[in-house]
Write an enzyme that holds these catalytic residues in place. Structure first.
Site, short mmCIF file in Angstrom:
data_model
loop_
_atom_site.label_atom_id
_atom_site.label_comp_id
_atom_site.label_asym_id
_atom_site.label_seq_id
_atom_site.Cartn_x
_atom_site.Cartn_y
_atom_site.Cartn_z
N GLN A 54 -4.40 -5.21 6.82
CA GLN A 54 -5.37 -6.15 6.23
C GLN A 54 -5.37 -7.52 6.88
O GLN A 54 -6.12 -8.39 6.47
CB GLN A 54 -5.07 -6.32 4.73
CG GLN A 54 -5.30 -5.07 3.91
CD GLN A 54 -6.76 -4.62 3.90
OE1 GLN A 54 -7.67 -5.42 4.16
NE2 GLN A 54 -6.99 -3.35 3.63
N HIS A 109 0.88 -1.18 0.00
CA HIS A 109 0.00 0.00 0.00
C HIS A 109 0.91 1.23 0.00
O HIS A 109 2.04 1.18 0.52
CB HIS A 109 -0.83 -0.04 1.28
CG HIS A 109 -1.91 0.97 1.39
ND1 HIS A 109 -1.65 2.27 1.79
CD2 HIS A 109 -3.24 0.90 1.18
CE1 HIS A 109 -2.80 2.95 1.82
NE2 HIS A 109 -3.78 2.14 1.45
N LYS A 132 -10.36 -1.04 10.37
CA LYS A 132 -10.38 -2.25 9.55
C LYS A 132 -10.64 -3.49 10.41
O LYS A 132 -10.62 -4.62 9.95
CB LYS A 132 -9.06 -2.40 8.78
CG LYS A 132 -8.87 -1.25 7.77
CD LYS A 132 -7.74 -1.52 6.84
CE LYS A 132 -7.28 -0.29 6.10
NZ LYS A 132 -8.11 0.08 4.96
N CYS A 166 -4.81 2.39 -3.72
CA CYS A 166 -3.62 2.95 -3.06
C CYS A 166 -2.43 2.00 -3.19
O CYS A 166 -1.64 1.83 -2.25
CB CYS A 166 -3.88 3.26 -1.59
SG CYS A 166 -5.03 4.61 -1.37
N1 PLP Z 1 -1.71 -0.77 4.55
C1 PLP Z 1 -2.61 -1.51 3.92
C2 PLP Z 1 -2.23 -2.88 3.44
C3 PLP Z 1 -3.90 -1.03 3.73
O1 PLP Z 1 -4.81 -1.79 3.11
C4 PLP Z 1 -4.22 0.26 4.21
C5 PLP Z 1 -5.56 0.82 3.97
O2 PLP Z 1 -6.27 0.39 3.09
C6 PLP Z 1 -3.24 0.99 4.88
C7 PLP Z 1 -1.98 0.46 5.03
C8 PLP Z 1 -3.52 2.34 5.42
O3 PLP Z 1 -4.46 2.26 6.44
P1 PLP Z 1 -5.05 3.60 7.09
O4 PLP Z 1 -5.56 4.42 5.93
O5 PLP Z 1 -6.14 3.12 7.97
O6 PLP Z 1 -3.94 4.26 7.80
#
Ligand code: PLP
Length: 424
Positions: A221, A141, A244, A382
């Site tokens: 995740q 991500h 999540k 993302c």
């Molecule tokens: N890492 C992964 C694998 C994600 O799927 C996400 C969000 O979709 C994030 C990091 C970032 O999470 P957050 O936006 O809750 O900080």
């Protein structure tokens, strides 16, 4: 998942095709699942973006605002003490959830993104030198890419990327080749949000430690899909987001080994992270408070504790097995769908299905599914580099939670069929 990861992450019980998990009873605890969208009962398949909240979480958050709203740590009055007690009880619940050794290892953050940025701007900025290498995977991500690029500009560190194969599995042979005495940090997603790949994190930790590198796991995740044990994994850092995991937005957890937190400098200054301040000298607070400048998301932490408590009362193994059956059922249905290509077919997958359909733009699909009450996500998720890997600008993605049903799967597949008939 390799044997060590399996042990550490306690993955799904074997799915048999029949699921004893009482999904009807569980769904009844999520008020939003009874709503309609465009006059159709909601089918919510965007759980990788955020999960829905059970009544217990919503009530806990309201209860704080209605009955003991006050700031934490600084007040002697009754409401402040109650708020502090509940906030710290949330820290203990997070410790238990991750099986961390000590509540001092639990830093509250805004979410995974902030947790990773904290590690980059405190640990890595302090301890890594120009030329030191950080390893990440291709399917990360943006939250686990951009902070390392920012650090590279500040410190001259080098970002190395471990390739994935066509299925979306991390190339472990390449990982071992890239790992060297120059590697100081491995930052790896536990589960890919774009592909669903479950990375063999226990093996990665063991290899990285043998090479003298620290390991950060992006658990955004994974936490909702497998029980995580940071001590069994032996990771140095583990970041996740409350939203999540059926908890509120705006709150997350960074786990870090106490010795590392002790050595790390604070990354934000302000109230609560100090013991004493004068114009000449400031003495920082103990861990974890040293990393929690300013008023935290108190309601969020209390809501997150409610999510931990609620999950503790759930048949989690049954929930995960149910999710696995949903994944298999949907995978089989999509396999038979004309012109559909699954993106991400890793051997070990969480309940995330990314796909493209010949001649159809994912965004058009998303809009037409929404008109039928089916919420999926479309776009680059993302994770632009992984889209580039597959030569795509985006995919459609259905992601499941244990409150989804076979009916959700069938309505999703039927809605896809209708969308194709309209668009083609
Ligand atoms: N890492 C992964 C694998 C994600 O799927 C996400 C969000 O979709 C994030 C990091 C970032 O999470 P957050 O936006 O809750 O900080």
């Amino acid at each position: 998942m390799d044997a060590a990861s399996r042990q550490a992450a306690q993955p799904p019980a074997v799915a048999t095709g029949v699921t004893p998990f009482d999904v009807t009873r569980v769904r009844a605890e999520f008020p939003i699942l009874a709503t309609s969208v465009h006059g159709k009962p909601l089918v919510y398949l965007d759980n990788a973006a955020t999960t829905q909240k059970p009544r217990a979480v919503i009530d806990a958050t309201s209860r704080y605002y209605e009955t003991f709203n006050a700031n934490v740590h600084r007040g002697v009055h009754t409401l402040s003490q109650r708020a502090t007690d509940e906030f710290e009880a949330a820290r203990e619940a997070a410790r238990r959830f991750l099986n961390a050794a000590d509540t001092r290892e639990i830093v509250f953050t805004r979410g995974t993104t902030e947790g990773i940025n904290l590690v980059a701007q405190s640990y890595a900025r302090e301890f890594l030198q120009a030329g030191d290498e950080i390893l990440i995977g291709t399917a990360e991500h943006h939250a686990n890419i951009v902070p390392w690029q920012m650090l590279a500009r500040q410190r001259g560190t080098i970002l190395k990327v471990v390739p994935i194969d066509e299925r979306g599995d991390l190339d472990m042979a390449a990982f071992e080749r890239l790992l060297s005495s120059r590697t100081k940090l491995v930052a790896i997603g536990h589960v890919s949000n774009a592909l669903g790949t479950v990375n063999p994190v226990a093996r990665i930790v063991a290899l990285a430690h043998a090479a003298g590198a620290k390991v950060l796991i992006d658990g955004a995740q994974s936490v909702a899909h497998a029980a995580v044990d940071v001590r069994a994994l032996d990771c140095d850092f583990f970041a996740f987001s409350g939203h999540k995991l059926f908890g509120p937005t705006g709150i997350g957890v960074l786990y870090a080994k106490a010795a590392l937190l002790e050595a790390m400098p604070p990354w934000q200054g302000g109230g609560d992270m100090i013991k004493t301040v004068s114009f000449e000298h400031t003495e920082f607070n103990d861990i974890p408070y040293k990393f929690e400048a300013g008023t935290p998301d108190i309601a969020g932490a209390i809501g997150l504790k409610a999510a931990f408590d609620w999950l503790a009362g759930l048949d989690f193994a049954g929930a995960i097995a149910h999710e696995h059956v949903l994944l298999e059922r949907t995978t089989a249905a999509l396999h038979a769908f004309p012109g559909l290509r699954a993106i991400g077919t890793a051997r070990d997958k969480a309940a995330v299905l990314s796909f493209v359909i010949d001649g159809l733009h994912p965004q058009d699909l998303g809009v037409l599914l929404d008109s039928q009450g089916v919420a999926i996500r479309t776009g680059h998720h993302c994770a632009m580099p992984v889209m580039q890997h597959y030569g795509l600008s985006g995919t459609a993605r259905a992601s499941f939670a244990f409150y989804n049903t076979f009916e959700d799967v069938d309505r999703f597949v039927a809605a896809l069929g209708r969308a194709r008939d309209i668009l083609m």
